[in-house]
Write an enzyme that holds these catalytic residues in place. Structure first.
Site, PDB file in Angstrom:
ATOM      1  N   ALA A  65       0.820  -1.215   0.000  1.00  0.00           N
ATOM      2  CA  ALA A  65       0.000   0.000   0.000  1.00  0.00           C
ATOM      3  C   ALA A  65       0.852   1.262   0.000  1.00  0.00           C
ATOM      4  O   ALA A  65       0.367   2.359  -0.230  1.00  0.00           O
ATOM      5  CB  ALA A  65      -0.934  -0.005   1.203  1.00  0.00           C
ATOM      6  N   ASN A  80      10.543  -6.349  -7.151  1.00  0.00           N
ATOM      7  CA  ASN A  80       9.522  -5.313  -7.010  1.00  0.00           C
ATOM      8  C   ASN A  80       9.787  -4.529  -5.714  1.00  0.00           C
ATOM      9  O   ASN A  80      10.019  -5.118  -4.663  1.00  0.00           O
ATOM     10  CB  ASN A  80       8.119  -5.941  -6.971  1.00  0.00           C
ATOM     11  N   GLY A 120      -4.796  -2.069 -13.944  1.00  0.00           N
ATOM     12  CA  GLY A 120      -4.063  -2.153 -12.691  1.00  0.00           C
ATOM     13  C   GLY A 120      -2.603  -1.736 -12.772  1.00  0.00           C
ATOM     14  O   GLY A 120      -1.858  -1.918 -11.811  1.00  0.00           O
ATOM     15  N   HIS A 124       6.318  -3.028 -18.881  1.00  0.00           N
ATOM     16  CA  HIS A 124       6.884  -3.962 -17.916  1.00  0.00           C
ATOM     17  C   HIS A 124       5.877  -5.048 -17.597  1.00  0.00           C
ATOM     18  O   HIS A 124       4.676  -4.894 -17.843  1.00  0.00           O
ATOM     19  CB  HIS A 124       7.284  -3.229 -16.624  1.00  0.00           C
ATOM     20  N   HIS A 182      -1.659 -28.241 -20.257  1.00  0.00           N
ATOM     21  CA  HIS A 182      -1.132 -27.631 -21.478  1.00  0.00           C
ATOM     22  C   HIS A 182      -0.929 -26.144 -21.186  1.00  0.00           C
ATOM     23  O   HIS A 182      -1.903 -25.429 -20.918  1.00  0.00           O
ATOM     24  CB  HIS A 182      -2.223 -27.826 -22.548  1.00  0.00           C
ATOM     25  N   GLU A 188     -20.817 -10.150 -10.878  1.00  0.00           N
ATOM     26  CA  GLU A 188     -19.654 -11.030 -10.978  1.00  0.00           C
ATOM     27  C   GLU A 188     -19.074 -11.332  -9.592  1.00  0.00           C
ATOM     28  O   GLU A 188     -18.755 -12.473  -9.288  1.00  0.00           O
ATOM     29  CB  GLU A 188     -18.578 -10.409 -11.870  1.00  0.00           C
TER      30      GLU A 188
END
Lengths: 352, 352
Positions: free
Chosen positions: A35, A89, A172, A179, A306, A322
Site C-alpha cells: 500500500a 519489485n 491495474g 513492464h 497444457h 460477478e
C-alpha cells in the site's frame, strides 16, 4: 482528505500473509507493505511520463539491484547496455525471506507470505505500448520469463510462478514504461489447482488432453479462431469471461512453459504482438492483462495439462453480479469477437 | 473510432446463453443485447445528470412498465407517488421468456439464457449517494428486495436470485440515480454453490453453522468488528479479498433472505447506511458494490447456510495476478480496515 495508508502492524500483520477463505477456498495475500506504492489506490491514476521514469536505461539506481539483465543478443550480462532487465519489485506482495513462520491451521487458516515478486522491464527506452516493441525485443521478454521461471523452479520454498502483465491504469498498471511481473508463491494458485483437477478428470475419462481437444475443435470449426501458425493457435474461448478474451496455445502438447525452446518463444512473441496490435487498433487502445498459465514446479511433463497465454482486454468493468455470483456476464459473443480480431471488421461488414 | 457493437447473430448467439467454462467450472452469461446500452463499454463514463434521467419520478414513460412500486408506507401501489419502483432492465443480461431451448451437453456445454433482470429504483428524486437516503427509504428498498425475491421464488424456471448494487462508474454503474438490480437464473451461481458445499461440510464435521461460528469468534476477539446491534453484526472478514471489504450478518441464524421480517429489514437498512456513510467519508467516496448472498430457491431453512450482505468498496483495481491466479492481493489488513471503519481513524491515532 488523504487516502488511508497502511503502515500499522495491527494484529501482527505488518508482514505479508496468505489467508485461506473458508468459503470460497481462495487464497488471499494480505500485503500491507504494498500500500506504500507511490500511486497507492491509483484507480485510473497512471503515473505519467512527466516525472522521472525509474525503468528507463540510465536510471538503474532508482530501482533495487537487478537480478538479471539481457543484451540484444539474449546474453545474460552484468553491465553494459541492457535490452531487458529484471528487478525485485520495490513494493512486493510477498516477502523473499528464508525463514518461515509455521502455518496456522485454526478456524482461520493462514501462512507466512513468503515468495518472490519481480518486475521484468521490457525495453530500455520509454516505450509504453507493448505492440510498439519489435518482435525481437518481445522475444527477449519471453526469454526472460522462461529463464526466471526456470530459475525459481529450483527454489524449494516455491510451488508456482505466475507471469502477468498489467497494461494501462484500467488493468491495474501503476507505471507506464512497458513492464510485466512475476509472483512466485509456496502455494499453487486456486485457478491453476482447479484447471489441474479438471484436466486430469478429462484425461482419465477420454484419454487425451482437454486443451489439445479444444485446439482440434477450434481448428475444425474455426468460428472462434483468431490466428494460427505452424506452432501456435489463437482463439476466443467458448466460455470467454471477458469481451475479446483471447488464448494462445502451442499446438504441440507441453505442460511447462519453462521448458519451451528459443525458437518457439519467438513464434509466440510474434503472434502475441500481432494480436495486441489489433486489439489496440480495433478496440480503442484498451487496458489489458495477459498471463501465462503453466503447470506447477513440483511436476514434469504432465500429459493432461497444457501451458497457454490468456489475453484479457479491459473493454468493460467487472461489477456486483460477478463478485456476488463468481460467474461472468460477457456482452460480446466469442464468435463475434474472433471475427473482429481476425478480419478487422464486424460480421455484417461494417468497418470498425 | 466508434466502439465495436454487438448486434450480429454469428453462431446463433444473438440471444442470451449460459456457457460453462470447462476448466474453471464457472458459468458465463453471453449477453450480446446488453452491449446496446447507451454507455456501452463505459469504463469511467458515468452518465451525468446533465441528460434527462429515466429513473426520476415523472419520467416513468422512459422506462419499461413497472413490475412493482411502493408508497411511503410500504404499500404496493399501481399509481400515485411511488417511493421505490421496480422495472425490467431495458438491456437485460438474461431473457424473460417462457420456452427454453434444450441444454447442449457436447464438449462445449451451454443452455438458453433464460432468467429475469430487474432494476430497483431506490428513490423518486435524483439522489445519487445511497447514504443520503433516509433510513426509512432504505428500509423500503430492502423490503422491495425481499418481496421481489419471494415473488420469483415461486417461478419454476428459476433457481436463484442475486441482488446487487453497483455504485459509481468504477464499480460498474452506468446511471447515477440510486438503483440496484436483481438477476434471477435457472442455475445457482458458482460462488453460492461453493459456499453451500463448504458450509455443509463444516456442519457435518462440527455440528454447527460456519457463519454462526464466525460471528461468535469475531465478537469474542473483536479486532475485525465494525458494528454490532441486537440483530446484526458487521466485520471485515479474516480473508477479505478487497481493502475494507465488510460483511453484515444477522445474529439469528437464517438461510433465506426472502424470509426476513419487516423489523429486521429496518435494522439491516440502518446498519448498512451507517457503514456506507463511513466509507464515503473515510475512504474518499469510493465506488462500491454490495450484494446479498442467500440460499437457493429450491430449499427451505438450511441449518448450514446463513444469508448475509457483502460490501465491496473499490479502492484498488483488480489486475493480472488476480485474473490469472483466481486469488487476491489485498493491501489493507482486515484488522486495520475494521479499526478505521469503527473508530474513524487509523490504529496509530492519525486522523484520516
Amino acid at each position: 482528505m488523504r487516502p488511508v495508508s497502511s503502515t500499522s502492524k495491527i494484529g501482527g500483520c505488518g508482514m505479508s500473509e496468505f489467508r485461506k477463505d473458508p468459503l470460497s477456498d481462495h487464497w488471499v495475500i494480505i500485503a500491507p507493505n504494498r500500500a506504500e506504492r507511490p500511486e497507492q489506490f491509483g484507480l485510473g491514476s497512471l503515473e505519467r511520463s512527466t516525472g522521472r521514469c525509474p525503468f528507463c536505461r540510465g536510471h538503474e539506481a532508482d530501482t533495487p539491484a537487478q537480478t538479471a539483465a539481457y543484451s540484444a543478443t539474449g546474453r545474460l550480462i552484468d553491465q553494459g547496455p541492457w535490452q531487458v532487465r529484471v528487478i525485485p519489485n520495490k513494493f512486493p506482495a510477498v516477502e523473499n525471506v528464508r525463514e518461515q513462520r509455521p502455518e496456522q491451521r485454526d478456524f482461520f487458516r493462514s501462512r507466512h507470505g513468503v515468495g518472490v515478486h519481480e518486475v521484468i522491464i521490457e525495453c530500455p527506452d520509454h516505450v509504453t505500448a507493448f505492440s510498439h516493441l519489435s518482435d525481437q525485443q518481445i522475444s527477449l521478454v519471453f526469454q526472460a520469463y522462461r529463464d526466471r521461471m526456470a530459475y525459481w523452479r529450483g527454489d524449494p520454498r516455491l510451488a508456482y510462478a505466475q507471469i502477468f502483465k498489467n497494461s494501462g491504469a484500467s488493468a491495474g498498471a501503476s507505471l507506464e514504461h512497458a513492464h510485466s511481473q512475476l509472483i512466485a508463491t509456496p502455494v499453487v494458485p486456486t485457478q491453476i489447482e482447479n484447471e489441474l483437477v479438471r484436466s486430469a478428470d478429462y484425461f482419465q475419462q477420454h484419454g487425451r488432453c482437454v486443451f489439445c481437444e479444444m485446439i482440434r475443435r477450434e481448428l475444425a470449426d474455426p468460428i472462434r479462431l483468431v490466428e494460427q501458425t505452424e506452432q501456435f493457435v489463437a482463439f476466443c474461448p467458448f466460455a470467454s469471461q471477458f469481451p475479446y478474451e483471447t488464448w494462445i496455445l502451442p499446438r504441440q502438447h507441453g505442460s511447462h512453459f519453462e521448458f519451451t525452446e528459443d525458437g518457439r518463444l519467438v513464434g509466440l512473441a510474434v503472434m502475441l504482438r500481432k494480436i495486441l496490435g489489433r486489439m489496440e487498433h480495433l478496440l480503442n487502445d484498451p487496458g489489458f492483462n495477459y498471463l501465462i498459465h503453466t503447470a506447477p514446479f513440483g511436476s514434469t511433463h504432465l500429459s493432461h495439462y497444457h501451458w497457454h497465454v490468456e489475453i484479457l482486454p479491459r473493454v468493460s468493468n467487472t461489477a456486483g453480479f460477478e463478485w456476488g455470483a463468481g460467474d461472468y456476464i460477457n456482452m460480446v459473443t466469442p464468435e463475434q469477437a474472433a471475427h473482429v480480431l481476425r478480419f478487422g471488421r464486424e460480421p455484417d461488414g461494417r468497418q470498425t
